[in-house]
Design an enzyme around this catalytic site. Structure first.
Site: not given
Ligand code: DX5
Ligand code: ZN
Length: 224
Positions: A12, A37, A39, A41, A71, A73, A142, A180
Protein backbone atom coordinates in the site's frame (compact mmCIF):
# COMPACT_ATOMS: atom_id res chain seq x y z
CA UNK A 1 -10.05 -28.24 -0.47
CA UNK A 2 -9.20 -24.83 -1.89
CA UNK A 3 -7.21 -24.99 -5.13
CA UNK A 4 -3.75 -23.47 -4.49
CA UNK A 5 -4.29 -19.97 -5.91
CA UNK A 6 -1.33 -17.82 -6.87
CA UNK A 7 -0.70 -15.46 -3.99
CA UNK A 8 -0.40 -11.73 -4.75
CA UNK A 9 1.37 -9.20 -2.53
CA UNK A 10 0.17 -5.60 -2.90
CA UNK A 11 2.18 -2.94 -1.04
CA UNK A 12 0.00 0.00 0.00
CA UNK A 13 1.58 3.29 -1.09
CA UNK A 14 -0.15 5.05 1.80
CA UNK A 15 3.01 4.20 3.78
CA UNK A 16 5.46 5.11 1.00
CA UNK A 17 7.64 8.24 0.92
CA UNK A 18 5.32 10.55 -1.08
CA UNK A 19 8.25 12.83 -1.90
CA UNK A 20 9.78 9.98 -3.96
CA UNK A 21 6.67 8.05 -4.94
CA UNK A 22 7.77 6.96 -8.41
CA UNK A 23 11.07 5.64 -7.08
CA UNK A 24 9.29 3.89 -4.19
CA UNK A 25 6.85 2.12 -6.52
CA UNK A 26 9.70 1.10 -8.85
CA UNK A 27 11.62 -0.22 -5.84
CA UNK A 28 8.85 -2.45 -4.42
CA UNK A 29 8.00 -3.83 -7.87
CA UNK A 30 11.69 -4.51 -8.48
CA UNK A 31 11.80 -6.17 -5.05
CA UNK A 32 9.05 -8.61 -6.09
CA UNK A 33 5.66 -7.02 -5.34
CA UNK A 34 2.84 -8.13 -7.66
CA UNK A 35 0.67 -5.01 -7.75
CA UNK A 36 0.31 -1.60 -6.10
CA UNK A 37 -2.44 -0.97 -3.54
CA UNK A 38 -3.76 2.58 -3.82
CA UNK A 39 -5.57 3.79 -0.70
CA UNK A 40 -7.86 6.64 -1.71
CA UNK A 41 -9.24 8.62 1.25
CA UNK A 42 -11.55 11.64 0.99
CA UNK A 43 -11.76 13.02 4.58
CA UNK A 44 -15.48 12.18 4.43
CA UNK A 45 -15.98 8.43 4.34
CA UNK A 46 -12.83 8.07 6.47
CA UNK A 47 -11.13 10.69 8.70
CA UNK A 48 -8.07 11.04 6.46
CA UNK A 49 -7.15 12.50 3.07
CA UNK A 50 -4.69 10.79 0.73
CA UNK A 51 -4.41 11.13 -3.06
CA UNK A 52 -6.55 11.20 -6.21
CA UNK A 53 -6.59 9.97 -9.82
CA UNK A 54 -3.86 12.41 -10.91
CA UNK A 55 -1.35 10.43 -8.82
CA UNK A 56 -2.50 7.20 -10.48
CA UNK A 57 -2.10 8.86 -13.89
CA UNK A 58 1.36 10.15 -12.90
CA UNK A 59 2.52 6.65 -11.96
CA UNK A 60 1.27 5.26 -15.28
CA UNK A 61 3.10 8.07 -17.12
CA UNK A 62 6.17 7.33 -14.98
CA UNK A 63 6.09 3.86 -16.56
CA UNK A 64 4.34 1.66 -14.00
CA UNK A 65 2.76 -1.24 -15.89
CA UNK A 66 1.95 -3.47 -12.89
CA UNK A 67 -1.72 -3.77 -11.85
CA UNK A 68 -2.95 -0.86 -9.70
CA UNK A 69 -5.38 -2.05 -7.03
CA UNK A 70 -7.48 1.01 -6.15
CA UNK A 71 -9.25 0.94 -2.78
CA UNK A 72 -11.84 3.73 -2.65
CA UNK A 73 -12.53 4.91 0.89
CA UNK A 74 -14.74 7.66 -0.47
CA UNK A 75 -18.41 8.60 -0.57
CA UNK A 76 -20.03 8.90 -3.08
CA UNK A 77 -18.05 6.55 -5.31
CA UNK A 78 -19.29 6.76 -8.93
CA UNK A 79 -17.47 9.92 -10.04
CA UNK A 80 -14.14 8.65 -8.66
CA UNK A 81 -14.71 5.24 -10.26
CA UNK A 82 -14.74 6.92 -13.66
CA UNK A 83 -11.77 9.16 -12.90
CA UNK A 84 -9.59 6.31 -11.61
CA UNK A 85 -10.57 4.07 -14.53
CA UNK A 86 -9.49 6.82 -16.92
CA UNK A 87 -6.27 7.28 -14.90
CA UNK A 88 -5.19 3.65 -15.39
CA UNK A 89 -6.61 1.64 -12.47
CA UNK A 90 -6.78 -2.15 -12.83
CA UNK A 91 -8.97 -3.16 -9.88
CA UNK A 92 -11.40 -0.65 -8.38
CA UNK A 93 -12.89 -1.66 -5.03
CA UNK A 94 -15.38 0.33 -2.96
CA UNK A 95 -17.24 0.04 0.34
CA UNK A 96 -20.89 -0.92 -0.39
CA UNK A 97 -22.09 1.42 2.38
CA UNK A 98 -20.61 4.31 0.36
CA UNK A 99 -22.75 3.75 -2.76
CA UNK A 100 -26.50 4.40 -3.00
CA UNK A 101 -26.69 1.78 -5.79
CA UNK A 102 -24.05 -0.94 -5.38
CA UNK A 103 -25.06 -2.99 -8.44
CA UNK A 104 -24.95 0.13 -10.64
CA UNK A 105 -21.50 1.11 -9.26
CA UNK A 106 -20.16 -2.40 -9.97
CA UNK A 107 -21.47 -2.22 -13.53
CA UNK A 108 -19.88 1.21 -13.96
CA UNK A 109 -16.47 -0.28 -13.06
CA UNK A 110 -17.03 -3.10 -15.57
CA UNK A 111 -18.22 -0.70 -18.28
CA UNK A 112 -15.01 1.32 -17.79
CA UNK A 113 -12.96 -1.83 -18.41
CA UNK A 114 -11.73 -2.34 -14.84
CA UNK A 115 -12.12 -5.25 -12.41
CA UNK A 116 -14.70 -4.54 -9.69
CA UNK A 117 -14.22 -5.28 -6.00
CA UNK A 118 -16.14 -4.78 -2.78
CA UNK A 119 -14.58 -3.88 0.56
CA UNK A 120 -16.11 -5.08 3.84
CA UNK A 121 -15.37 -3.22 7.07
CA UNK A 122 -14.84 -5.35 10.17
CA UNK A 123 -18.51 -5.12 11.23
CA UNK A 124 -20.04 -5.52 7.74
CA UNK A 125 -21.61 -8.96 7.19
CA UNK A 126 -20.39 -11.06 4.26
CA UNK A 127 -23.99 -11.93 3.36
CA UNK A 128 -24.69 -8.27 2.60
CA UNK A 129 -23.09 -8.80 -0.83
CA UNK A 130 -24.77 -12.16 -1.58
CA UNK A 131 -26.71 -10.83 -4.61
CA UNK A 132 -23.79 -9.06 -6.32
CA UNK A 133 -20.85 -11.33 -5.41
CA UNK A 134 -20.98 -13.10 -8.78
CA UNK A 135 -20.13 -9.81 -10.50
CA UNK A 136 -16.92 -9.03 -8.62
CA UNK A 137 -13.29 -10.03 -9.16
CA UNK A 138 -12.03 -9.00 -5.71
CA UNK A 139 -13.45 -9.25 -2.18
CA UNK A 140 -11.39 -7.14 0.20
CA UNK A 141 -11.78 -7.70 3.94
CA UNK A 142 -10.59 -4.92 6.26
CA UNK A 143 -8.59 -6.26 9.21
CA UNK A 144 -8.39 -2.73 10.63
CA UNK A 145 -10.90 0.11 10.62
CA UNK A 146 -10.27 2.07 7.41
CA UNK A 147 -8.41 5.36 7.36
CA UNK A 148 -4.83 4.85 8.50
CA UNK A 149 -1.77 2.71 7.95
CA UNK A 150 0.20 1.18 10.81
CA UNK A 151 -2.78 -0.02 12.86
CA UNK A 152 -3.00 -3.35 14.72
CA UNK A 153 -4.57 -6.41 13.09
CA UNK A 154 -8.10 -7.17 14.37
CA UNK A 155 -7.92 -10.88 15.38
CA UNK A 156 -11.63 -11.52 14.68
CA UNK A 157 -10.69 -11.06 11.02
CA UNK A 158 -9.47 -14.67 10.89
CA UNK A 159 -12.94 -16.14 11.45
CA UNK A 160 -14.36 -13.69 8.93
CA UNK A 161 -11.69 -14.72 6.40
CA UNK A 162 -12.62 -18.39 6.81
CA UNK A 163 -16.30 -17.53 6.34
CA UNK A 164 -15.47 -15.37 3.30
CA UNK A 165 -13.40 -18.16 1.74
CA UNK A 166 -16.31 -20.57 2.10
CA UNK A 167 -18.73 -17.92 0.78
CA UNK A 168 -16.58 -17.38 -2.34
CA UNK A 169 -16.10 -21.13 -2.86
CA UNK A 170 -19.91 -21.43 -2.82
CA UNK A 171 -20.86 -18.42 -4.96
CA UNK A 172 -17.86 -16.92 -6.81
CA UNK A 173 -14.77 -19.18 -6.74
CA UNK A 174 -12.90 -17.05 -9.30
CA UNK A 175 -12.97 -13.99 -7.02
CA UNK A 176 -9.78 -12.99 -5.22
CA UNK A 177 -9.91 -12.72 -1.41
CA UNK A 178 -7.77 -9.78 -0.26
CA UNK A 179 -6.91 -8.84 3.33
CA UNK A 180 -5.98 -5.30 4.27
CA UNK A 181 -4.70 -3.84 7.50
CA UNK A 182 -2.01 -4.90 9.97
CA UNK A 183 -0.60 -7.53 7.60
CA UNK A 184 3.05 -8.20 8.45
CA UNK A 185 5.55 -11.01 9.06
CA UNK A 186 3.65 -11.99 12.23
CA UNK A 187 0.11 -12.10 10.80
CA UNK A 188 0.74 -13.24 7.21
CA UNK A 189 0.81 -17.00 7.80
CA UNK A 190 -2.47 -16.93 9.74
CA UNK A 191 -4.38 -14.92 7.13
CA UNK A 192 -3.10 -17.15 4.32
CA UNK A 193 -4.12 -20.26 6.27
CA UNK A 194 -7.57 -18.69 6.82
CA UNK A 195 -8.06 -18.39 3.04
CA UNK A 196 -6.71 -15.03 1.85
CA UNK A 197 -4.83 -15.06 -1.46
CA UNK A 198 -4.08 -11.36 -1.90
CA UNK A 199 -2.22 -9.42 0.76
CA UNK A 200 -2.05 -5.67 1.30
CA UNK A 201 0.89 -4.50 3.38
CA UNK A 202 1.82 -0.85 3.84
CA UNK A 203 3.96 -0.21 6.90
CA UNK A 204 5.35 -3.77 6.97
CA UNK A 205 6.97 -3.18 3.58
CA UNK A 206 7.58 0.57 3.25
CA UNK A 207 8.55 0.74 6.92
CA UNK A 208 11.29 -1.86 6.40
CA UNK A 209 14.83 -0.97 5.37
CA UNK A 210 15.16 -3.71 2.73
CA UNK A 211 12.10 -4.19 0.50
CA UNK A 212 13.55 -7.23 -1.30
CA UNK A 213 14.36 -9.00 1.97
CA UNK A 214 10.92 -8.26 3.40
CA UNK A 215 9.11 -9.46 0.27
CA UNK A 216 11.31 -12.53 0.04
CA UNK A 217 10.49 -13.41 3.67
CA UNK A 218 6.80 -12.92 2.90
CA UNK A 219 7.09 -15.32 -0.06
CA UNK A 220 8.82 -17.89 2.15
CA UNK A 221 6.00 -17.62 4.70
CA UNK A 222 3.37 -18.01 1.97
CA UNK A 223 5.15 -20.96 0.38
CA UNK A 224 5.70 -22.83 3.66
C1 DX5 B 1 -6.30 1.47 5.77
C2 DX5 B 1 -5.84 1.04 4.40
C3 DX5 B 1 -4.80 -0.06 4.45
C4 DX5 B 1 -3.57 0.38 5.12
C5 DX5 B 1 -2.69 -0.80 5.37
O1 DX5 B 1 -7.50 2.21 5.64
O2 DX5 B 1 -6.93 0.53 3.67
O3 DX5 B 1 -4.46 -0.47 3.12
O4 DX5 B 1 -2.90 1.31 4.32
O5 DX5 B 1 -1.60 -0.31 6.08
P1 DX5 B 1 -0.80 -1.28 7.05
O6 DX5 B 1 -0.35 -2.42 6.18
O7 DX5 B 1 0.33 -0.41 7.53
O8 DX5 B 1 -1.76 -1.70 8.12
ZN1 ZN C 1 -6.52 -0.42 1.50
Amino acid sequence: MQAKRDYLIAPSILSADFARLGEEVDAVLEAGADMIHFDVMDMHYVPNLSFGPLVCQALRRHGVTAPIDVHLMVEPVDELISLFADAGATYISFHPEASRHVDRSIKLIQDKGCKPGLVLNPATPIDSIRYVVQQIDMLLLMSVNPGFGGQSFIPESLDKLRDARQFLDNYQPDCRLEIDGGINLDTLADVAAAGADTFVAGSAIFGSDDYAATLSTMREILDS
